[in-house]
Design a protein around this motif. Structure first.
Motif, PDB file in Angstrom:
ATOM      1  N   ASP A 156       0.851  -1.181   0.000  1.00 15.92           N
ATOM      2  CA  ASP A 156       0.000   0.000   0.000  1.00 15.92           C
ATOM      3  C   ASP A 156       0.895   1.242   0.000  1.00 15.92           C
ATOM      4  O   ASP A 156       1.768   1.382   0.853  1.00 15.92           O
ATOM      5  CB  ASP A 156      -0.906   0.008   1.234  1.00 15.92           C
ATOM      6  N   PRO A 157       0.719   2.158  -0.954  1.00 10.20           N
ATOM      7  CA  PRO A 157       1.607   3.327  -1.045  1.00 10.20           C
ATOM      8  C   PRO A 157       1.557   4.233   0.175  1.00 10.20           C
ATOM      9  O   PRO A 157       2.461   5.044   0.379  1.00 10.20           O
ATOM     10  CB  PRO A 157       1.115   4.050  -2.302  1.00 10.20           C
ATOM     11  N   ARG A 158       0.539   4.096   0.996  1.00 14.50           N
ATOM     12  CA  ARG A 158       0.445   4.918   2.207  1.00 14.50           C
ATOM     13  C   ARG A 158       1.275   4.353   3.348  1.00 14.50           C
ATOM     14  O   ARG A 158       1.503   5.048   4.350  1.00 14.50           O
ATOM     15  CB  ARG A 158      -1.015   5.014   2.654  1.00 14.50           C
ATOM     16  N   ASN A 159       1.713   3.123   3.225  1.00 16.54           N
ATOM     17  CA  ASN A 159       2.414   2.459   4.323  1.00 16.54           C
ATOM     18  C   ASN A 159       3.760   3.132   4.577  1.00 16.54           C
ATOM     19  O   ASN A 159       4.590   3.257   3.676  1.00 16.54           O
ATOM     20  CB  ASN A 159       2.619   0.981   3.988  1.00 16.54           C
ATOM     21  N   ARG A 160       3.974   3.547   5.802  1.00  8.90           N
ATOM     22  CA  ARG A 160       5.236   4.166   6.199  1.00  8.90           C
ATOM     23  C   ARG A 160       5.812   3.472   7.434  1.00  8.90           C
ATOM     24  O   ARG A 160       6.440   4.108   8.282  1.00  8.90           O
ATOM     25  CB  ARG A 160       5.041   5.660   6.468  1.00  8.90           C
ATOM     26  N   THR A 161       5.635   2.173   7.510  1.00 11.26           N
ATOM     27  CA  THR A 161       6.245   1.407   8.579  1.00 11.26           C
ATOM     28  C   THR A 161       7.727   1.242   8.285  1.00 11.26           C
ATOM     29  O   THR A 161       8.101   0.881   7.167  1.00 11.26           O
ATOM     30  CB  THR A 161       5.599   0.019   8.695  1.00 11.26           C
ATOM     31  N   ALA A 162       8.573   1.517   9.265  1.00  9.88           N
ATOM     32  CA  ALA A 162      10.014   1.363   9.054  1.00  9.88           C
ATOM     33  C   ALA A 162      10.317  -0.067   8.632  1.00  9.88           C
ATOM     34  O   ALA A 162       9.775  -1.020   9.201  1.00  9.88           O
ATOM     35  CB  ALA A 162      10.766   1.697  10.333  1.00  9.88           C
ATOM     36  N   PRO A 163      11.155  -0.270   7.615  1.00 15.16           N
ATOM     37  CA  PRO A 163      11.485  -1.623   7.167  1.00 15.16           C
ATOM     38  C   PRO A 163      12.024  -2.474   8.319  1.00 15.16           C
ATOM     39  O   PRO A 163      12.891  -2.032   9.078  1.00 15.16           O
ATOM     40  CB  PRO A 163      12.560  -1.384   6.100  1.00 15.16           C
ATOM     41  N   LEU A 164      11.486  -3.659   8.436  1.00 15.04           N
ATOM     42  CA  LEU A 164      11.968  -4.613   9.433  1.00 15.04           C
ATOM     43  C   LEU A 164      12.857  -5.603   8.697  1.00 15.04           C
ATOM     44  O   LEU A 164      12.390  -6.465   7.962  1.00 15.04           O
ATOM     45  CB  LEU A 164      10.797  -5.328  10.106  1.00 15.04           C
ATOM     46  N   LEU A 165      14.171  -5.463   8.890  1.00 12.86           N
ATOM     47  CA  LEU A 165      15.138  -6.241   8.122  1.00 12.86           C
ATOM     48  C   LEU A 165      15.320  -7.647   8.664  1.00 12.86           C
ATOM     49  O   LEU A 165      15.621  -8.572   7.905  1.00 12.86           O
ATOM     50  CB  LEU A 165      16.488  -5.518   8.111  1.00 12.86           C
ATOM     51  N   ASP A 166      15.168  -7.795   9.956  1.00 17.80           N
ATOM     52  CA  ASP A 166      15.462  -9.093  10.566  1.00 17.80           C
ATOM     53  C   ASP A 166      14.862  -9.138  11.964  1.00 17.80           C
ATOM     54  O   ASP A 166      14.692  -8.090  12.617  1.00 17.80           O
ATOM     55  CB  ASP A 166      16.982  -9.284  10.653  1.00 17.80           C
ATOM     56  N   ILE A 167      14.540 -10.328  12.418  1.00 18.41           N
ATOM     57  CA  ILE A 167      14.147 -10.582  13.803  1.00 18.41           C
ATOM     58  C   ILE A 167      15.030 -11.709  14.312  1.00 18.41           C
ATOM     59  O   ILE A 167      15.024 -12.811  13.760  1.00 18.41           O
ATOM     60  CB  ILE A 167      12.663 -10.990  13.929  1.00 18.41           C
ATOM     61  N   LEU A 168      15.813 -11.426  15.343  1.00 15.13           N
ATOM     62  CA  LEU A 168      16.756 -12.412  15.872  1.00 15.13           C
ATOM     63  C   LEU A 168      16.342 -12.816  17.285  1.00 15.13           C
ATOM     64  O   LEU A 168      16.097 -11.948  18.133  1.00 15.13           O
ATOM     65  CB  LEU A 168      18.176 -11.846  15.895  1.00 15.13           C
ATOM     66  N   GLN A 169      16.284 -14.095  17.524  1.00 13.60           N
ATOM     67  CA  GLN A 169      16.006 -14.606  18.856  1.00 13.60           C
ATOM     68  C   GLN A 169      17.308 -14.662  19.647  1.00 13.60           C
ATOM     69  O   GLN A 169      18.262 -15.326  19.243  1.00 13.60           O
ATOM     70  CB  GLN A 169      15.381 -16.001  18.785  1.00 13.60           C
ATOM     71  N   VAL A 170      17.377 -13.942  20.761  1.00 12.54           N
ATOM     72  CA  VAL A 170      18.589 -13.945  21.574  1.00 12.54           C
ATOM     73  C   VAL A 170      18.799 -15.363  22.113  1.00 12.54           C
ATOM     74  O   VAL A 170      17.914 -15.920  22.761  1.00 12.54           O
ATOM     75  CB  VAL A 170      18.479 -12.938  22.730  1.00 12.54           C
ATOM     76  N   PRO A 171      19.948 -15.981  21.845  1.00 13.77           N
ATOM     77  CA  PRO A 171      20.128 -17.406  22.129  1.00 13.77           C
ATOM     78  C   PRO A 171      20.071 -17.785  23.607  1.00 13.77           C
ATOM     79  O   PRO A 171      19.584 -18.865  23.948  1.00 13.77           O
ATOM     80  CB  PRO A 171      21.514 -17.709  21.541  1.00 13.77           C
ATOM     81  N   ASP A 172      20.533 -16.923  24.494  1.00 13.28           N
ATOM     82  CA  ASP A 172      20.609 -17.297  25.906  1.00 13.28           C
ATOM     83  C   ASP A 172      19.562 -16.609  26.770  1.00 13.28           C
ATOM     84  O   ASP A 172      19.635 -16.661  27.999  1.00 13.28           O
ATOM     85  CB  ASP A 172      22.008 -16.992  26.449  1.00 13.28           C
ATOM     86  N   GLU A 173      18.577 -15.944  26.133  1.00 15.91           N
ATOM     87  CA  GLU A 173      17.547 -15.242  26.891  1.00 15.91           C
ATOM     88  C   GLU A 173      16.181 -15.500  26.266  1.00 15.91           C
ATOM     89  O   GLU A 173      15.767 -14.784  25.351  1.00 15.91           O
ATOM     90  CB  GLU A 173      17.841 -13.735  26.930  1.00 15.91           C
TER      91      GLU A 173
END
Length: 369
Positions: free
Chosen positions: A114-131
């Motif tokens: 949608d051309p109205r969308n201005r959500t900042a690009p989410l490049l990655d989601i990383l699961q913290v390994p020890d938490e």
């Protein structure tokens, strides 16, 4: 409204380090996870490398040095695959349970196209390994919405258009941002900065060799992005039922219905108030010449939320206001109310030089991206 000079929702007071300019305990968390981040494709600054030793002498002020730039909450880094500068935000699923869900919904089809969308690009989601329950959200490095400063009315109109339509889109899909305030609306610097800027001292070059040059918004039309969905909520529609939730005060503490934290309120008019008050505080009260927005903004910040327009009504009314502005008005310089006359005259000379250039090169008066 709280004001910060650095990138996204960042600055808390940093805990004391082992020595002046040394790593604070928040930074040590990132250093502990440095090798894991490297494996994930992200490199931290020299300050956080294993072989780092301060470049300054004991008698020097560490903040004057590139490797003396500390952080508190959000880390900056570089994506090793292409050199993209990024920020990394650590979140807790228990504290912000809807943040990832809202991000993923806004960055997936059909909303992502949608051309109205201005959500900042989410490049990655990383699961913290020890938490367990802790994740990292990776986003591009952005800048505060008014950095660099706005030059013309047309540049400001472009901002208003984008953020109004962005929140309208969220509301259409029953999502309330709940904190669309100054700190959570960011400028996309792509194209405006031919030389990379430093992620902590954003007016300096990344290589620390002086101030960073930039182009204007008219020369390089830019986008504005919404960030930080930690307070956001999704409210599936129910016929005849007004969505209600407990107040979650964000960056703007002036919302009338937030005075009683135990009283339920409709979160959608709160978003309208946030945007109206942003324009009032950051433009109407700071610059001359925004009288054309007085009626709309006054309605958006009405004490009674039932008297505020919906985002559909805001967009409709603003479209008419935008269409009524002349090219002369749109190309006119924004004059700060606090500027001295001699300063204003000095700025006007440079503005007229650039303005004539924009006209000759047919740059649009409203630099929509």
């Amino acid at each position: 409204m709280a004001r910060f000079t650095l990138n996204p929702e960042f600055l808390l007071v940093a805990p004391r380090a082992d020595f002046p300019g040394g790593l604070n305990h928040i930074e040590k968390w990132w250093v502990k996870h440095r090798d894991w981040l490297q494996e994930c494709g992200y490199t931290l600054r020299r300050r956080y490398q294993a072989d780092w030793t301060p470049s300054w002498k004991p008698e020097d002020f560490w903040h004057h040095f590139e490797d003396g730039q500390t952080l508190t909450r959000v880390m900056d880094g570089t994506r090793t695959s292409d050199g993209l500068h990024v920020v990394m935000k650590k979140i807790s699923d228990s504290q912000t349970p809807h943040e990832v869900e809202v991000y993923q919904r806004m960055t997936s089809e059909p909303l992502s196209s949608d051309p109205r969308n201005r959500t900042a690009p989410l490049l990655d989601i990383l699961q913290v390994p020890d938490e367990p329950g802790k994740r990292l959200l990776i986003m591009p490095l952005l800048r505060p919405l008014d950095s660099p400063q706005f030059e013309t009315f047309g540049e400001a109109i472009s901002l208003f258009t984008q953020i109004f339509e962005a929140i309208q889109l969220m509301h259409e899909h029953h999502i309330a941002h709940r904190d669309c305030t100054y700190n959570n609306i960011m400028l996309d610097p792509s194209g405006m900065f031919p030389i990379p800027f430093h992620p902590r001292e954003i007016d300096r070059r990344r290589d620390w060799k002086g101030k960073v040059p930039h182009l204007t918004r008219t020369q390089r039309p830019t986008r504005y992005f919404l960030i930080d969905f930690g307070l956001s909520g999704i409210y599936p529609p129910e016929e005849g039922v007004v969505p209600l939730d407990f107040p979650t005060p964000g960056g703007d503490k002036t919302v009338p219905e937030h005075k009683n934290e135990l009283e339920l309120c409709n979160p959608f008019p709160v978003d309208v108030y946030y945007l109206g008050n942003l324009i009032r505080e950051e433009f109407i009260w700071k610059y001359h010449g925004f009288e054309f927005l007085y009626p709309l903004v006054a309605d958006m910040v009405a004490d009674d939320p039932s008297k505020r327009p919906t985002m559909d009504e805001v967009v409709s009314r603003f479209k008419k206001i935008r269409g009524s502005l002349s090219s002369w008005k749109l190309r006119s310089r924004l004059v700060r109310r606090k500027d001295w006359a001699i300063v204003s005259l000095y700025k006007s000379v440079g503005h007229w030089y650039r303005r004539l250039g924009y006209i000759v090169t047919r740059k649009p008066a409203i630099p929509d991206a």
